[in-house]
Scaffold this active site. Structure first.
Site, PDB file in Angstrom:
ATOM      1  N   ASP A  29       0.301  -7.438   1.406  1.00 25.59           N
ATOM      2  CA  ASP A  29       0.499  -6.223   1.801  1.00 25.59           C
ATOM      3  C   ASP A  29       2.198  -6.038   1.656  1.00 25.59           C
ATOM      4  OD1 ASP A  29       0.199  -3.302   1.744  1.00 25.59           O
ATOM      5  OD2 ASP A  29       0.141  -3.417   4.011  1.00 25.59           O
ATOM      6  N   HIS A  61       0.754  -1.433  -0.040  1.00 26.23           N
ATOM      7  CA  HIS A  61      -0.016   0.084  -0.250  1.00 26.23           C
ATOM      8  C   HIS A  61       0.793   1.184  -0.048  1.00 26.23           C
ATOM      9  CE1 HIS A  61       0.551  -0.230   4.550  1.00 26.23           C
ATOM     10  NE2 HIS A  61       0.395   1.172   4.529  1.00 26.23           N
ATOM     11  N   SER A  85       4.458   2.507   8.048  1.00 28.42           N
ATOM     12  CA  SER A  85       4.262   1.305   7.076  1.00 28.42           C
ATOM     13  C   SER A  85       5.473   0.874   6.261  1.00 28.42           C
ATOM     14  CB  SER A  85       3.180   1.792   6.264  1.00 28.42           C
ATOM     15  OG  SER A  85       2.084   1.806   6.850  1.00 28.42           O
TER      16      SER A  85
END
Length: 289
Positions: A163, A133, A243
């Site tokens: 992911d 992402h 992230s």
């Protein structure tokens, strides 16, 4: 008429007096510098002066474990920038620096920023794992290393379901590779550290500390908008920009890749703190291979 004291009591008193005098004489004689007692004491004090000491094996645990772990990984954690083509060519200079002048004919702007972890260096290239992402929908990808140097990256492989994404930069600036640990050994309550770039490159190399809240938590489809996934839950502070960054243990091994956090309840009226999640290192290792 006064009572007479028996002769037996007189004898006992005399013996006690003699004993006291003898003891006092003995103590006085022993305190003299050349007395037999002082000689013995000196010999006992210096008998092992030139000998060797026997040291028992003891365990020592440094209080600087977090510092040591950080230093093993900090240069392997980078900022990953998702660039989009600018709607206007008058928005200013390219997001790429002077080392990418050949790209300046295209104007880019940062759409989002995350983190990444260097997992391989070979032939002046570096492979970096991050979240899918973080790079999703990018027109270009730029990596900012720990020294602030910017390098364009290309996508090697992705897995939207997990992911995860693997990107590559052509640069000799990267010198440190993070070591992936065995995430199946994680225990609840174990200390864990999160490294990344919360809020972007301006806060690169930020480290937060917490514990493993749950080593094997399931996030449902409704939470991930994709599928059920197994993750590490931690209370270490994870914020936007973390992230793709590293979750490490106190030995400096990467045990997970930061991926998400819960910040609000289902009604959006309940603030949630300390509920961050990471993709286990074993899942990352299988993806890379």
């Amino acid at each position: 008429m006064p009572k007479r004291i028996p002769k037996k009591i007189h004898a006992i008193t005399l013996m006690m007096l003699v004993a006291c005098l003898f003891g006092a004489a003995l103590v006085f004689a022993g305190s003299m510098p050349n007395s037999w007692y002082q000689t013995k004491l000196a010999q006992a004090t210096h008998t092992n002066a030139a000998g060797t000491a026997t040291v028992a094996a003891t365990a020592y645990q440094s209080s600087d474990q977090a510092i040591s772990a950080y230093n093993k990984v900090k240069d392997a954690v980078v900022t990953v920038q998702n660039l989009q083509k600018s709607a206007s060519l008058s928005d200013g200079a390219s997001a790429f620096d002077d080392q990418s002048k050949d790209k300046q004919q295209d104007q880019y702007q940062k759409a989002s920023q995350g983190s990444g972890v260097v997992v391989k260096i070979s032939n002046n290239t570096a492979d970096i794992v991050t979240n899918y992402h973080v790079i999703e929908g990018s027109a270009a990808i730029q990596v900012v290393d720990a020294d602030g140097k910017k390098t364009e990256a290309t996508v090697i492989k992705t897995d939207n379901a997990k992911d995860l994404a693997l990107i590559r930069v052509k640069s000799s600036a990267f010198k440190q590779v993070a070591k992936l640990g065995n995430s199946s050994n994680l225990k609840s309550g174990q200390t864990i550290l999160a490294l990344g770039s919360p809020l972007g490159a301006a806060y690169a190399s930020t480290m937060t500390k917490g514990i493993v809240s749950a080593p094997n938590r399931t996030l449902s489809i409704s939470q991930t908008n994709n599928q059920n996934v197994q993750v590490i839950q931690t209370d270490a502070a994870i914020n936007p920009g973390n992230s793709g960054g590293a979750l490490i243990d106190l030995s400096g091994e990467v045990v997970g890749i930061s991926s998400a956090k819960i910040s609000a309840g289902a009604s959006d009226t309940t603030n949630i703190e300390g509920m961050g999640f990471g993709i286990p290192a074993n899942t990352v290792a299988a993806f890379i291979k």
